[in-house]
Design a protein around this motif. Structure first.
Motif, PDB file in Angstrom:
ATOM      1  N   ARG A 213      48.501  76.129  47.765  1.00 40.02           N
ATOM      2  CA  ARG A 213      49.524  75.381  47.040  1.00 40.02           C
ATOM      3  C   ARG A 213      49.958  76.177  45.809  1.00 40.02           C
ATOM      4  NH1 ARG A 213      46.773  70.645  46.899  1.00 40.02           N
ATOM      5  NH2 ARG A 213      47.538  69.918  48.900  1.00 40.02           N
ATOM      6  N   ALA A 232      52.738  77.044  51.905  1.00 40.97           N
ATOM      7  CA  ALA A 232      52.828  75.593  51.729  1.00 40.97           C
ATOM      8  C   ALA A 232      52.430  74.865  53.010  1.00 40.97           C
ATOM      9  CB  ALA A 232      54.249  75.204  51.323  1.00 40.97           C
ATOM     10  N   SER A 235      48.713  74.973  53.479  1.00 38.84           N
ATOM     11  CA  SER A 235      48.032  74.086  52.536  1.00 38.84           C
ATOM     12  C   SER A 235      48.095  72.640  53.032  1.00 38.84           C
ATOM     13  CB  SER A 235      48.655  74.190  51.138  1.00 38.84           C
ATOM     14  OG  SER A 235      49.889  73.512  51.046  1.00 38.84           O
ATOM     15  N   GLU A 253      54.823  65.099  49.398  1.00 38.55           N
ATOM     16  CA  GLU A 253      54.772  66.550  49.209  1.00 38.55           C
ATOM     17  C   GLU A 253      55.466  67.272  50.363  1.00 38.55           C
ATOM     18  OE1 GLU A 253      51.496  70.165  48.654  1.00 38.55           O
ATOM     19  OE2 GLU A 253      50.836  68.080  48.571  1.00 38.55           O
TER      20      GLU A 253
END
Length: 496
Positions: A213, A232, A235, A253
């Protein structure tokens, strides 16, 4: 100018500028930086075959032989020879020896980019071949700023093959130490991505999620958006597997990344993000109130080189297990196992162990119903393989092994062993902060005590499972446990 256009996601403008530069450049050496940026743009756009073709063409012009096909046995022999040379050459003297030929660092660099591209659509043997070629160039000619990445790629294929985990860990650590000798700002996102993909399964999934991240912003600021979004995506993957983040914030997110992807147009990452989003949405409420218009990538499972199949099958196993769709869970697990048998599984053996875990619980449920009694040997084999996984990464797999063992002992009417292992699995999951699997172990313990007529113990474990699933954010699982608790309320409080 081309780099600035690329950083601003003006890919068409960047390509036009690069084409003009390439037309005006006098020799191949002058064209190398432009060709490399061109391959980066193709990769960012999801044009992995174009990125691969660009790198292959340049490497051929630089004197490299790029095979169309590689047999698995040939690739395995190359890996063994590369490891032999690495152990023979690696020393302070070699670390101090720099490549002198101007073009050789570019050869290693283009191999690295071609490996990244090939990873998404070529069979594993081709990827292994190119990794070995890149590493051997450094072993023979000295180090350059692209050597750390090639070494990490070597460690990564070792981890993915399920062989030489300790050797892979050692090579990865050495590569990171070597990277500190160079200014690798433009490579750091990719270096950290591969390092965490290699070491993450051996350490803690949650730590990998946090590290990756952190890589995202630095990758975007350095102009390498495609690699930032891959960080990303990985993660998010680690977060789902570990329960590292409550599901609703995790969904937000993912939506944040999808919003950015509309600007940055990193199509490769978008495929994975949509898959992960569908999983999280299903785990929250079966997608009833959390789904979006954008749908998952339609999978073509006739293409054996399609790397996305590994992730797709794994997430189908996860979703269907947690939602209680037993037949579908087994169906997709067996598809993943078939890819392993054909040597096509690219995503990493740690996902294979996770699929085995959920599949093993699924088979145990059948055995409890006196269905497919001959499959007990399958569960025993899965337990044996998880014992190996625990020796490499106990924080990621110990709770899973203990839960399977508890279920097996319960099936065999070994009460004291079963109870001890349920409690051990709950404790291990709590220690690793796997809140979802802590809830699962509590739920399974509750079901076992309920079957045995131990109502008070069953109630306590169902209450614990309810707390865990609520903290995880799964409305689906909270409702399942609530039905169990309602059953206790309907019969009063006269518990054993």
């Amino acid at each position: 100018m081309a780099s600035a256009a690329n950083s601003s996601c003006k890919y068409a403008d960047a390509v036009k500028i690069l084409r003009r530069i390439l037309k005006e450049a006098r020799c191949t050496e002058d064209k190398l930086p432009s060709y490399f940026l061109l391959s980066q743009i193709f990769l960012a756009q999801g044009k992995v075959a174009d990125a691969y073709g660009t790198c292959s063409s340049i490497l051929t012009q630089l004197g490299e032989t790029i095979p169309e096909t590689v047999e698995p046995e040939e690739a395995l022999a190359m890996v063994r020879e590369t490891l032999r040379k690495y152990d023979e050459v690696y020393s302070d003297d070699w670390l101090g020896k720099k490549m002198e030929d101007y073009t050789l660092p570019y050869v290693v660099r283009f191999y690295g980019q071609m490996i990244t591209s090939a990873f998404f659509f070529k069979v594993p043997h081709i990827v292994s071949c190119f990794v070995c070629k890149a590493v051997q160039l450094s072993l023979q000619n000295g180090v350059c700023q692209h050597t750390p990445l090639s070494l990490l790629q070597l460690a990564n294929i070792l981890i993915r093959s399920g062989r030489n985990a300790s050797c892979a860990h050692r090579i990865a650590k050495n590569a990171m130490a070597l990277s500190e000798r160079f200014d690798l700002t433009d490579q750091m996102a990719e270096i950290k991505l591969i390092f965490n993909n290699t070491v993450g399964p051996l350490e803690c999934f949650q730590l990998g999620a946090q590290r990756l991240r952190e890589c995202f912003d630095s990758a975007l600021s350095s102009g390498n958006a495609s690699m930032g979004f891959l960080c990303a995506a990985q993660s998010i993957s680690f977060s789902i597997l570990s329960g590292e983040k409550e599901l609703s914030p995790l969904l937000k997110e993912i939506d944040y990344y999808l919003h950015l992807l509309a600007t940055y147009k990193s199509e490769v990452s978008k495929i994975y993000m949509l898959c992960y989003r569908a999983t999280v949405s299903m785990l929250i409420d079966k997608g009833e109130a959390t789904s979006i218009e954008a749908k998952e990538y339609q999978v073509d499972d006739s293409d054996p080189g399609n790397k996305f199949l590994d992730t797709y099958y794994c997430h189908q196993v996860l979703r269907n297990f947690w939602l209680g769709y037993d037949e579908r869970c087994r169906h997709f697990a067996q598809k993943a196992f078939a890819r392993i048998r054909r040597g096509m599984y690219l995503q990493g053996m740690y996902l294979y162990h996770i699929i085995k875990f959920y599949y093993g619980l699924n088979v145990l449920d059948m055995l409890k119903k006196k269905v497919y009694a001959t499959r007990q040997k399958e569960v025993e084999d899965i337990i044996d393989s998880l014992k190996v996984a625990v020796t490499l990464a106990d924080s990621n797999f110990k709770n899973k092994l203990e839960l399977l063992q508890a279920e097996m002992h319960g099936l065999g009417a070994r009460h004291h062993e079963a109870v001890a292992l349920y409690e051990a699995s709950i404790a291990s999951a709590k220690k690793s902060r796997f809140i979802h699997e802590q809830g699962l172990a509590c739920e399974r313990a509750g079901l076992y005590h309920k079957k045995m007529g131990h109502a008070r113990d069953a109630l306590v474990h169902f209450q614990q499972a309810h707390v865990c699933y609520k903290e995880w954010g799964s409305i689906v699982k909270v409702e399942v446990i609530q039905r169990e608790l309602d059953g206790f309320n309907s019969i009063g409080n006269d518990f054993k």
